[in-house]
Write a protein that holds these residues in place. Sequence first.
Motif, mmCIF file in Angstrom:
data_model
loop_
_atom_site.group_PDB
_atom_site.id
_atom_site.type_symbol
_atom_site.label_atom_id
_atom_site.label_comp_id
_atom_site.label_asym_id
_atom_site.label_seq_id
_atom_site.Cartn_x
_atom_site.Cartn_y
_atom_site.Cartn_z
ATOM 1 N N PHE A 119 43.067 34.570 34.351
ATOM 2 C CA PHE A 119 43.618 35.729 35.060
ATOM 3 C C PHE A 119 43.663 36.942 34.131
ATOM 4 C CE2 PHE A 119 46.423 33.442 38.477
ATOM 5 C CZ PHE A 119 45.274 32.971 39.084
ATOM 6 N N TYR A 120 44.050 36.699 32.888
ATOM 7 C CA TYR A 120 44.128 37.777 31.900
ATOM 8 C C TYR A 120 42.746 38.387 31.688
ATOM 9 C CZ TYR A 120 45.240 40.012 27.407
ATOM 10 O OH TYR A 120 45.419 40.907 26.385
ATOM 11 N N ALA A 121 41.740 37.548 31.530
ATOM 12 C CA ALA A 121 40.376 38.036 31.318
ATOM 13 C C ALA A 121 39.881 38.819 32.533
ATOM 14 C CB ALA A 121 39.439 36.866 31.025
ATOM 15 N N ASN A 122 40.090 38.263 33.714
ATOM 16 C CA ASN A 122 39.625 38.910 34.945
ATOM 17 C C ASN A 122 40.364 40.221 35.181
ATOM 18 O OD1 ASN A 122 37.794 38.794 37.080
ATOM 19 N ND2 ASN A 122 39.231 37.784 38.441
ATOM 20 N N GLY A 123 41.678 40.204 34.970
ATOM 21 C CA GLY A 123 42.481 41.401 35.196
ATOM 22 C C GLY A 123 42.158 42.511 34.218
ATOM 23 N N SER A 124 41.914 42.158 32.955
ATOM 24 C CA SER A 124 41.605 43.188 31.967
ATOM 25 C C SER A 124 40.255 43.831 32.253
ATOM 26 C CB SER A 124 41.630 42.602 30.555
ATOM 27 O OG SER A 124 40.641 41.596 30.399
ATOM 28 N N ALA A 125 39.272 43.043 32.682
ATOM 29 C CA ALA A 125 37.965 43.601 33.037
ATOM 30 C C ALA A 125 38.095 44.551 34.228
ATOM 31 C CB ALA A 125 36.983 42.473 33.350
ATOM 32 N N PHE A 126 38.945 44.177 35.154
ATOM 33 C CA PHE A 126 39.174 44.981 36.360
ATOM 34 C C PHE A 126 39.899 46.284 36.039
ATOM 35 C CE2 PHE A 126 42.567 45.788 39.532
ATOM 36 C CZ PHE A 126 41.798 46.192 40.609
ATOM 37 N N LEU A 127 40.995 46.191 35.290
ATOM 38 C CA LEU A 127 41.822 47.368 35.031
ATOM 39 C C LEU A 127 41.174 48.318 34.028
ATOM 40 C CD1 LEU A 127 45.352 45.698 34.919
ATOM 41 C CD2 LEU A 127 44.425 47.163 36.711
ATOM 42 N N ILE A 154 34.020 38.052 41.901
ATOM 43 C CA ILE A 154 33.923 36.768 42.598
ATOM 44 C C ILE A 154 35.312 36.277 42.987
ATOM 45 C CG2 ILE A 154 33.145 34.373 42.395
ATOM 46 C CD1 ILE A 154 31.114 35.373 40.290
ATOM 47 N N ALA A 155 36.256 36.429 42.065
ATOM 48 C CA ALA A 155 37.634 35.993 42.302
ATOM 49 C C ALA A 155 38.510 37.220 42.526
ATOM 50 C CB ALA A 155 38.145 35.170 41.120
ATOM 51 N N GLU A 156 38.970 37.414 43.756
ATOM 52 C CA GLU A 156 39.807 38.553 44.105
ATOM 53 C C GLU A 156 41.088 38.040 44.752
ATOM 54 O OE1 GLU A 156 36.500 42.029 44.793
ATOM 55 O OE2 GLU A 156 37.003 40.786 46.521
ATOM 56 N N GLY A 157 41.775 38.931 45.461
ATOM 57 C CA GLY A 157 43.065 38.570 46.028
ATOM 58 C C GLY A 157 43.014 37.453 47.043
ATOM 59 N N ALA A 158 42.072 37.520 47.975
ATOM 60 C CA ALA A 158 42.014 36.515 49.045
ATOM 61 C C ALA A 158 41.796 35.120 48.484
ATOM 62 C CB ALA A 158 40.901 36.872 50.043
ATOM 63 N N GLU A 159 40.879 35.009 47.517
ATOM 64 C CA GLU A 159 40.605 33.704 46.919
ATOM 65 C C GLU A 159 41.816 33.182 46.149
ATOM 66 O OE1 GLU A 159 36.928 35.906 47.692
ATOM 67 O OE2 GLU A 159 38.669 36.415 46.466
ATOM 68 N N VAL A 187 33.944 33.362 35.090
ATOM 69 C CA VAL A 187 32.635 33.863 35.531
ATOM 70 C C VAL A 187 32.784 35.244 36.152
ATOM 71 C CG1 VAL A 187 30.744 33.498 37.156
ATOM 72 C CG2 VAL A 187 31.643 31.573 35.838
ATOM 73 N N SER A 188 33.823 35.415 36.972
ATOM 74 C CA SER A 188 34.076 36.713 37.600
ATOM 75 C C SER A 188 34.343 37.778 36.554
ATOM 76 C CB SER A 188 35.275 36.606 38.555
ATOM 77 O OG SER A 188 35.510 37.825 39.221
ATOM 78 N N ALA A 189 35.128 37.448 35.522
ATOM 79 C CA ALA A 189 35.415 38.400 34.452
ATOM 80 C C ALA A 189 34.142 38.794 33.720
ATOM 81 C CB ALA A 189 36.424 37.804 33.477
ATOM 82 N N GLY A 190 33.300 37.807 33.439
ATOM 83 C CA GLY A 190 32.040 38.104 32.769
ATOM 84 C C GLY A 190 31.141 38.992 33.609
ATOM 85 N N ALA A 191 31.060 38.693 34.909
ATOM 86 C CA ALA A 191 30.236 39.506 35.800
ATOM 87 C C ALA A 191 30.771 40.928 35.892
ATOM 88 C CB ALA A 191 30.190 38.865 37.186
ATOM 89 N N ARG A 192 32.104 41.066 35.962
ATOM 90 C CA ARG A 192 32.698 42.404 36.003
ATOM 91 C C ARG A 192 32.414 43.167 34.712
ATOM 92 N NH1 ARG A 192 38.333 40.979 39.180
ATOM 93 N NH2 ARG A 192 37.844 42.156 41.084
ATOM 94 N N ALA A 193 32.481 42.482 33.577
ATOM 95 C CA ALA A 193 32.232 43.148 32.302
ATOM 96 C C ALA A 193 30.785 43.630 32.216
ATOM 97 C CB ALA A 193 32.540 42.182 31.151
ATOM 98 N N VAL A 194 29.854 42.796 32.654
ATOM 99 C CA VAL A 194 28.436 43.180 32.620
ATOM 100 C C VAL A 194 28.189 44.346 33.570
ATOM 101 C CG1 VAL A 194 26.100 42.428 33.192
ATOM 102 C CG2 VAL A 194 27.621 40.910 31.902
ATOM 103 N N LEU A 195 28.721 44.249 34.798
ATOM 104 C CA LEU A 195 28.537 45.340 35.773
ATOM 105 C C LEU A 195 29.170 46.626 35.279
ATOM 106 C CD1 LEU A 195 27.622 46.370 38.522
ATOM 107 C CD2 LEU A 195 29.741 45.437 39.501
ATOM 108 N N SER A 196 30.364 46.533 34.699
ATOM 109 C CA SER A 196 31.041 47.722 34.187
ATOM 110 C C SER A 196 30.224 48.378 33.082
ATOM 111 C CB SER A 196 32.431 47.348 33.656
ATOM 112 O OG SER A 196 33.243 46.848 34.687
#
Length: 201
Positions: A119-127, A154-159, A187-196
């Motif tokens: 969650f920390y990894a995914n949230g930091s990539a997002f924020l 890939i992993a958001e609120g609904a999931e 995986v979602s965090a990595g994808a967000r980091a690459v896209l960002s």
Amino acid sequence: MFDARLRPLIDPPLARLATPLVRRGITATQVTLAGFALGALACLAIALGAFWIGLVLIALNRLADGLDGAIARQTERTDRGGYLDIVLDFFFYGGVPLAFALADPASNALAGSVLLASFYANGSAFLAFAIMAEKRGLSTDAQGQKSLFYLTGIAEGAETIALFGLMCVFPAAFPALAWGFAAVCFVSAGARAVLSARLLS
């Protein structure tokens, strides 16, 4: 992944529910704080082993999370409201795995720790991208009208809420569910980091 697809389905009923609240003078911030209180009670219930009560409180927390935005759209959207909304959401998301770890430390603590790290990894990539997007004047309404840039993943609120629901219904399966979803989040965090990185290059 599913948040943008669900938005057109949930926004109209939320708007209808918000209208009478607006007429009574109830503010978006009040609903945000009430929703957080419900989420905190959900975590307490889970930590005490009352998983079905936790499930009901999680559902009410998510209803409040949708209603505060609907109220804000009918009245006034503020930076403070947007800030409280996202920060208290992250507090809640972190609180649920912690609650399961407290409910059964021997079985759940390691899996819960890994889930929290994901969650920390995914949230930091997002924020972090949201900050950079604000600097560049980027915006999107793919997730509806938001106070900050919502970079899809890939992993958001609904999931995440579906996961919490499964954990409450099948608490013994928490370790397997946590390990599995942690992998998805990484995986979602990595994808967000690459896209960002591509969007900011």
